[in-house]
Design a protein around this motif. Structure first.
Motif, PDB file in Angstrom:
ATOM      1  N   TRP A 101      41.538  39.309  27.370  1.00  0.00           N
ATOM      2  CA  TRP A 101      42.168  40.480  27.972  1.00  0.00           C
ATOM      3  C   TRP A 101      41.712  40.640  29.420  1.00  0.00           C
ATOM      4  CZ3 TRP A 101      40.364  44.984  30.191  1.00  0.00           C
ATOM      5  CH2 TRP A 101      41.329  45.971  30.419  1.00  0.00           C
ATOM      6  N   SER A 102      40.429  40.376  29.692  1.00  0.00           N
ATOM      7  CA  SER A 102      39.896  40.532  31.052  1.00  0.00           C
ATOM      8  C   SER A 102      40.571  39.576  32.021  1.00  0.00           C
ATOM      9  CB  SER A 102      38.380  40.303  31.054  1.00  0.00           C
ATOM     10  OG  SER A 102      37.706  41.317  30.335  1.00  0.00           O
ATOM     11  N   ILE A 103      40.765  38.310  31.617  1.00  0.00           N
ATOM     12  CA  ILE A 103      41.360  37.347  32.540  1.00  0.00           C
ATOM     13  C   ILE A 103      42.843  37.662  32.746  1.00  0.00           C
ATOM     14  CG2 ILE A 103      42.034  35.576  30.860  1.00  0.00           C
ATOM     15  CD1 ILE A 103      40.462  35.025  34.347  1.00  0.00           C
ATOM     16  N   GLN A 104      43.501  38.224  31.744  1.00  0.00           N
ATOM     17  CA  GLN A 104      44.885  38.645  31.923  1.00  0.00           C
ATOM     18  C   GLN A 104      44.965  39.777  32.945  1.00  0.00           C
ATOM     19  OE1 GLN A 104      46.445  39.620  28.052  1.00  0.00           O
ATOM     20  NE2 GLN A 104      46.525  37.494  27.361  1.00  0.00           N
ATOM     21  N   ARG A 105      44.036  40.711  32.861  1.00  0.00           N
ATOM     22  CA  ARG A 105      44.008  41.806  33.834  1.00  0.00           C
ATOM     23  C   ARG A 105      43.723  41.266  35.234  1.00  0.00           C
ATOM     24  NH1 ARG A 105      39.414  44.117  35.074  1.00  0.00           N
ATOM     25  NH2 ARG A 105      38.524  43.823  32.999  1.00  0.00           N
ATOM     26  N   CYS A 106      42.815  40.303  35.340  1.00  0.00           N
ATOM     27  CA  CYS A 106      42.501  39.712  36.645  1.00  0.00           C
ATOM     28  C   CYS A 106      43.718  39.011  37.237  1.00  0.00           C
ATOM     29  CB  CYS A 106      41.340  38.726  36.511  1.00  0.00           C
ATOM     30  SG  CYS A 106      39.751  39.509  36.162  1.00  0.00           S
ATOM     31  N   GLU A 107      44.489  38.325  36.404  1.00  0.00           N
ATOM     32  CA  GLU A 107      45.702  37.665  36.880  1.00  0.00           C
ATOM     33  C   GLU A 107      46.718  38.693  37.377  1.00  0.00           C
ATOM     34  OE1 GLU A 107      47.016  33.812  34.782  1.00  0.00           O
ATOM     35  OE2 GLU A 107      46.064  34.989  33.182  1.00  0.00           O
ATOM     36  N   GLU A 108      46.805  39.818  36.663  1.00  0.00           N
ATOM     37  CA  GLU A 108      47.754  40.858  37.081  1.00  0.00           C
ATOM     38  C   GLU A 108      47.342  41.443  38.430  1.00  0.00           C
ATOM     39  OE1 GLU A 108      49.281  44.568  37.974  1.00  0.00           O
ATOM     40  OE2 GLU A 108      47.285  44.525  37.078  1.00  0.00           O
ATOM     41  N   TYR A 109      46.059  41.723  38.596  1.00  0.00           N
ATOM     42  CA  TYR A 109      45.578  42.263  39.866  1.00  0.00           C
ATOM     43  C   TYR A 109      45.734  41.245  40.984  1.00  0.00           C
ATOM     44  CZ  TYR A 109      43.512  46.788  38.667  1.00  0.00           C
ATOM     45  OH  TYR A 109      43.325  48.104  38.332  1.00  0.00           O
ATOM     46  N   SER A 124      38.839  50.448  46.833  1.00  0.00           N
ATOM     47  CA  SER A 124      38.149  51.068  45.702  1.00  0.00           C
ATOM     48  C   SER A 124      37.205  50.016  45.124  1.00  0.00           C
ATOM     49  CB  SER A 124      39.140  51.527  44.618  1.00  0.00           C
ATOM     50  OG  SER A 124      39.747  50.406  44.009  1.00  0.00           O
ATOM     51  N   ASP A 125      36.291  50.457  44.252  1.00  0.00           N
ATOM     52  CA  ASP A 125      35.372  49.513  43.623  1.00  0.00           C
ATOM     53  C   ASP A 125      36.122  48.485  42.776  1.00  0.00           C
ATOM     54  OD1 ASP A 125      33.280  50.862  44.784  1.00  0.00           O
ATOM     55  OD2 ASP A 125      32.834  52.069  43.011  1.00  0.00           O
ATOM     56  N   THR A 126      37.147  48.943  42.073  1.00  0.00           N
ATOM     57  CA  THR A 126      37.934  48.022  41.245  1.00  0.00           C
ATOM     58  C   THR A 126      38.680  47.022  42.119  1.00  0.00           C
ATOM     59  OG1 THR A 126      38.215  49.686  39.509  1.00  0.00           O
ATOM     60  CG2 THR A 126      39.813  47.876  39.561  1.00  0.00           C
ATOM     61  N   TRP A 127      39.235  47.483  43.235  1.00  0.00           N
ATOM     62  CA  TRP A 127      39.941  46.589  44.153  1.00  0.00           C
ATOM     63  C   TRP A 127      38.985  45.534  44.706  1.00  0.00           C
ATOM     64  CZ3 TRP A 127      45.220  47.081  45.295  1.00  0.00           C
ATOM     65  CH2 TRP A 127      45.708  46.201  46.281  1.00  0.00           C
ATOM     66  N   LEU A 128      37.779  45.961  45.073  1.00  0.00           N
ATOM     67  CA  LEU A 128      36.787  45.032  45.602  1.00  0.00           C
ATOM     68  C   LEU A 128      36.454  43.950  44.593  1.00  0.00           C
ATOM     69  CD1 LEU A 128      34.699  44.296  47.814  1.00  0.00           C
ATOM     70  CD2 LEU A 128      33.108  45.835  46.652  1.00  0.00           C
ATOM     71  N   TYR A 129      36.248  44.351  43.358  1.00  0.00           N
ATOM     72  CA  TYR A 129      35.925  43.408  42.282  1.00  0.00           C
ATOM     73  C   TYR A 129      37.026  42.362  42.129  1.00  0.00           C
ATOM     74  CZ  TYR A 129      35.212  41.943  37.377  1.00  0.00           C
ATOM     75  OH  TYR A 129      35.043  41.216  36.216  1.00  0.00           O
ATOM     76  N   HIS A 130      38.264  42.825  42.080  1.00  0.00           N
ATOM     77  CA  HIS A 130      39.377  41.892  41.889  1.00  0.00           C
ATOM     78  C   HIS A 130      39.696  41.110  43.159  1.00  0.00           C
ATOM     79  CE1 HIS A 130      40.482  42.749  37.772  1.00  0.00           C
ATOM     80  NE2 HIS A 130      40.224  44.025  38.007  1.00  0.00           N
ATOM     81  N   HIS A 131      39.256  41.608  44.313  1.00  0.00           N
ATOM     82  CA  HIS A 131      39.425  40.864  45.567  1.00  0.00           C
ATOM     83  C   HIS A 131      38.760  39.491  45.469  1.00  0.00           C
ATOM     84  CE1 HIS A 131      39.368  39.993  49.888  1.00  0.00           C
ATOM     85  NE2 HIS A 131      38.058  39.844  49.806  1.00  0.00           N
ATOM     86  N   TYR A 132      37.576  39.447  44.874  1.00  0.00           N
ATOM     87  CA  TYR A 132      36.845  38.183  44.775  1.00  0.00           C
ATOM     88  C   TYR A 132      37.406  37.275  43.694  1.00  0.00           C
ATOM     89  CZ  TYR A 132      33.670  40.028  48.144  1.00  0.00           C
ATOM     90  OH  TYR A 132      33.162  40.525  49.311  1.00  0.00           O
ATOM     91  N   ILE A 133      37.844  37.859  42.590  1.00  0.00           N
ATOM     92  CA  ILE A 133      38.452  37.026  41.547  1.00  0.00           C
ATOM     93  C   ILE A 133      39.814  36.522  42.010  1.00  0.00           C
ATOM     94  CG2 ILE A 133      39.231  36.998  39.149  1.00  0.00           C
ATOM     95  CD1 ILE A 133      37.062  38.998  38.511  1.00  0.00           C
ATOM     96  N   GLU A 141      42.999  28.398  43.806  1.00  0.00           N
ATOM     97  CA  GLU A 141      43.929  27.918  42.778  1.00  0.00           C
ATOM     98  C   GLU A 141      43.206  27.370  41.550  1.00  0.00           C
ATOM     99  OE1 GLU A 141      46.404  25.108  44.832  1.00  0.00           O
ATOM    100  OE2 GLU A 141      47.678  26.670  45.672  1.00  0.00           O
ATOM    101  N   GLN A 142      42.153  28.062  41.143  1.00  0.00           N
ATOM    102  CA  GLN A 142      41.451  27.675  39.922  1.00  0.00           C
ATOM    103  C   GLN A 142      42.239  28.151  38.705  1.00  0.00           C
ATOM    104  OE1 GLN A 142      37.278  28.739  39.820  1.00  0.00           O
ATOM    105  NE2 GLN A 142      37.049  28.439  42.023  1.00  0.00           N
ATOM    106  N   ALA A 143      42.195  27.370  37.635  1.00  0.00           N
ATOM    107  CA  ALA A 143      42.882  27.756  36.407  1.00  0.00           C
ATOM    108  C   ALA A 143      42.203  28.980  35.801  1.00  0.00           C
ATOM    109  CB  ALA A 143      42.853  26.598  35.414  1.00  0.00           C
ATOM    110  N   PRO A 144      42.986  29.908  35.251  1.00  0.00           N
ATOM    111  CA  PRO A 144      42.389  31.116  34.652  1.00  0.00           C
ATOM    112  C   PRO A 144      41.301  30.803  33.627  1.00  0.00           C
ATOM    113  CG  PRO A 144      44.756  31.381  34.840  1.00  0.00           C
ATOM    114  CD  PRO A 144      44.455  29.961  35.226  1.00  0.00           C
TER     115      PRO A 144
END
Length: 238
Positions: A101-109, A124-133, A141-144
């Protein structure tokens, strides 16, 4: 036996530590350090001198450095964790459903407009976190699945090998430096109008991101047991 960790510093939005504790003598409060402190603009002295503050910011400890993934004991834990979790993914084990579920959310972000823009990274803190992922998924272009395994492997090292870290801060720095792999963005804009390059981590943000990494990619009890058994088997085989 209790361990005496050095104080956690930071608590600031700035790139440099907030040396805000009054020290009228203008000396570093760390035992054995004779470096003088630089007077802050507001007239207060800091608690640690600049060299000592940098050590704490970059390594979380005065005498040791953040471990590397290539260090022998760390590498064994890291690789074994990834191998065990990959086997659980193939078997569709329920305990790794949260990671899926986490990697699906990361792909969506990662697909959101502007997610890779460092000027928007601190939205936001959440935006910052997903900025790096986003950087891993889109820029590199790493595979999920590879991103999932890497992040679970890094978090697994801290869960199964806490003895390899001198302080809690060093553990948090390990998660963000080895897990996300880049410094935090400096949001300043240069004279040319271009975003400034990514800078060093601040401890406040390192702790915040480490907490998010543990929440998304931490191993459950069953997974930890499997990894521990596999590590013992590999050590015995070696």
């Amino acid at each position: 036996m209790t361990t005496s960790f050095p104080p956690r510093i930071g608590g600031t939005e700035r790139q440099r530590p907030a040396l805000k504790y009054a020290n009228p003598k203008g000396e570093c409060s760390r035992i054995g350090c004779n470096n003088s402190l630089r007077r802050a603009p507001d007239g207060w002295y800091g608690r640690f001198c600049n060299p000592c503050s940098r050590l704490l910011l970059e390594h979380g400890d005065f005498n040791t450095t953040v471990p590397r993934l290539k260090d022998e004991s760390i590498a064994l834990l890291y690789q074994t964790t990834m191998d065990v979790v990959l086997d659980m993914v193939r078997k569709q084990d329920r305990e790794i459903a949260g990671h899926a579920w986490s990697i699906q959310r990361c792909e969506e972000y990662a697909g959101r407009p502007g997610m890779g823009d460092p000027l928007l990274a601190l939205r936001s803190d959440t935006w910052l976190y997903h900025h790096y992922i986003h950087h891993k998924l889109k820029t590199q272009e790493q595979a999920p699945l590879d991103v999932l395994l890497h992040l679970v492997g890094v978090v697994g090292v801290t869960q199964l090998g806490p003895q390899y870290f001198a302080t809690p801060d060093q553990m948090d720095l390990f998660l963000v430096k080895r897990g996300l792999g880049h410094g935090l963005p400096s949001i300043r804009v240069s004279a040319s109008g271009k975003p400034a390059p990514h800078g060093r981590w601040s401890m406040r943000r390192a702790r915040l991101l480490a907490r998010k990494l543990r929440g998304d990619w931490g191993l459950g009890p069953q997974s930890q047991g499997r990894v521990a058994e596999e590590v013992l088997r590999r050590v015995g085989r070696g």
